[in-house]
Design a protein around this motif. Structure first.
Motif: not given
Ligand code: PBG
Length: 336
Positions: A256-260, A266-269, A312-314
Motif C-alpha cells: 500500500m501507498v499512503k496518503p493517496g 509514488v503509486l504509479q511507480r 487512483f485507478k488511472r
C-alpha cells in the motif's frame, strides 16, 4: 466575418471527435472505477447503540460493535469487498507497553468476531500498529526519546496472531517498523495461519493529512512529537521502491501507498515496477478537504469524490481505502 463564416481548418487530427457524445466518451474511456475496488475503513468504540460523528470528518462515525455490524452489512449488500477496522480504545486501557493490543478480548478482536459472524462474506482487515494502545500515541514502543524497532516488531507479531485468532482475513501492518513483514509472516505460519493475508503499508509517509484520523482514534491530544523516525519523508520516492521490494521479499501479499492524492506518482511507480497488488489509502485529511469544500458549496462533492477515486485507478491502484466507499458504492449502484 461572423464566427460561423470562418472556413474549417484542414486538420487531420481532431481529438474532440472521440469526446462528442456520452456514448463516444464511454467507448474510449481507459479506466473504470468498480465497487470491487473499494475498501471501507470504519472506527469502533465501546458500548451499545452508539454512533458518534467525527467533527473533522463530517459524515464519518465511530460505531459501537452492534451498529458497526449494521454498517458492515450495508457495505456487504453494496458488494464492497472488505472493511478495515480501527478501534478507539478507552484511555484507561492505553499504557506504555500497549498491553491491550495483545488482549484476546480487546475491542478490535470482539468487533472482528461479531462482524465475521453476521457478515461472513466481506473481508475484514485489521490494523497492526500500537498507536491506539499506547499512552503516547506512537506506533511503537518508546524508550527515552526513541521508538525502538526490534522489541516493537516482536510485539506486533503477537498483536497480529491475536487478530488472526479473532478471525480477521487480512493483517495490515501500518507501523513502518523495519523487518515486521517477515517476522509477522513466520509468526502467523507457526500458529497455523498460513491463509491469513498480509497487506503491508509499505510506503507510508509522515503526513499532515492524518490529522482527522488521529481525532477519530483519540491520539491527537496524546501524541508526543511526530512520526518522522519511522514514517517516510514526503520528499522520497526511490526509498518507497526499496520499502516495497523489502516487504514483498518478506512475504507481503499486497502493498500500500499512503496518503493517496499527494502521492499518485509514488503509486504509479510502485504499481508499474512490481506488478503486485498495490493499494492506496485516501486518508482522513483528503476526505476532510473534499467534504469541507463540498459543504461550503465550493466543490461539487460527488463529482470531486468520484474524480479522486478514479485518479487512483488511472495511476495503477488495484484497490482503494476510502471513507467515501459506501457513498461511492451507493452512487454507482444508483447509476447502473
Ligand atoms: C496509524 C495509522 C494512521 C492512519 C492509519 N493507521 C495514522 C498515523 O500514522 O498517525 C491514518 C489514516 C488516515 O488518516 O485516514 N497506525
Amino acid at each position: 466575418m461572423t464566427t460561423s463564416a470562418v472556413p474549417p481548418l484542414d486538420l487531420k487530427h481532431r481529438p474532440r471527435r472521440n469526446r462528442k457524445t456520452d456514448w463516444a466518451r464511454r467507448l474510449v474511456s481507459e479506466t473504470r472505477l468498480d465497487v470491487s475496488d473499494l475498501i471501507w475503513p470504519i472506527f469502533i468504540i465501546e458500548g451499545q447503540n452508539r454512533r458518534e460523528e467525527i467533527s473533522s470528518m463530517p459524515g464519518v462515525y465511530r460505531y459501537s460493535i452492534d451498529l458497526a455490524c449494521e454498517a458492515v452489512c450495508e457495505a456487504a449488500s453494496l458488494d464492497i469487498p472488505a472493511v478495515a477496522l480501527f478501534p478507539n480504545i478507552d484511555s484507561q486501557l492505553r499504557d506504555l507497553t500497549a498491553s491491550n493490543a495483545t488482549h484476546p478480548d480487546n475491542l478490535v478482536c470482539r468487533a472482528t468476531r461479531v462482524i465475521k459472524s453476521v457478515a461472513p462474506n466481506i473481508g475484514v482487515i485489521t490494523d497492526v500498529a500500537l498507536d491506539p494502545y499506547t499512552s503516547h500515541g506512537h506506533d511503537g514502543l518508546l524508550v527515552g526519546e526513541e521508538i525502538i524497532n526490534d522489541a516493537t516488531v516482536a510485539l506486533l507479531a503477537r498483536q497480529a496472531i491475536n487478530q488472526a485468532q479473532a478471525g480477521c482475513d487480512i493483517i495490515a501492518p501500518s507501523d513502518m517498523m523495519d523487518g515486521r513483514i517477515g517476522i509477522i509472516r513466520s509468526a502467523l505460519d507457526a500458529e497455523g495461519f498460513q491463509n491469513v493475508q498480509i497487506m503491508s503499508y509499505a510506503a507510508k509517509y509522515a503526513s499532515a493529512f492524518y490529522g482527522p484520523f488521529r481525532e477519530a482514534i483519540g491520539t491527537s491530544r496524546t501524541l508526543q512529537g511526530d512520526k518522522r523516525t519511522y514514517q517516510m519523508d514526503p520528499a522520497n520516492v526511490k526509498e518507497a521502491l526499496r520499502e516495497v521490494a523489502l516487504d514483498l521479499e518478506q512475504g507481503a501479499d499486497m502493498v500500500m501507498v499512503k496518503p493517496g492524492m499527494p502521492y499518485l506518482d509514488v503509486l504509479q511507480r510502485i504499481a508499474e515496477t512490481f506488478q503486485a497488488p498495490t493499494f492506496v489509502y485516501q486518508v482522513s485529511g483528503e476526505y476532510a478537504m473534499i467534504t469541507a469544500a463540498a459543504r461550503n458549496g465550493w466543490l461539487e462533492g460527488e463529482r470531486a469524490m468520484m474524480e479522486s477515486l478514479l485518479s487512483f485507478k488511472r495511476a495503477g491502484a488495484t484497490g482503494i481505502f476510502s471513507y467515501f466507499s459506501v457513498q461511492a458504492a451507493r452512487l454507482m449502484r444508483n447509476q447502473s
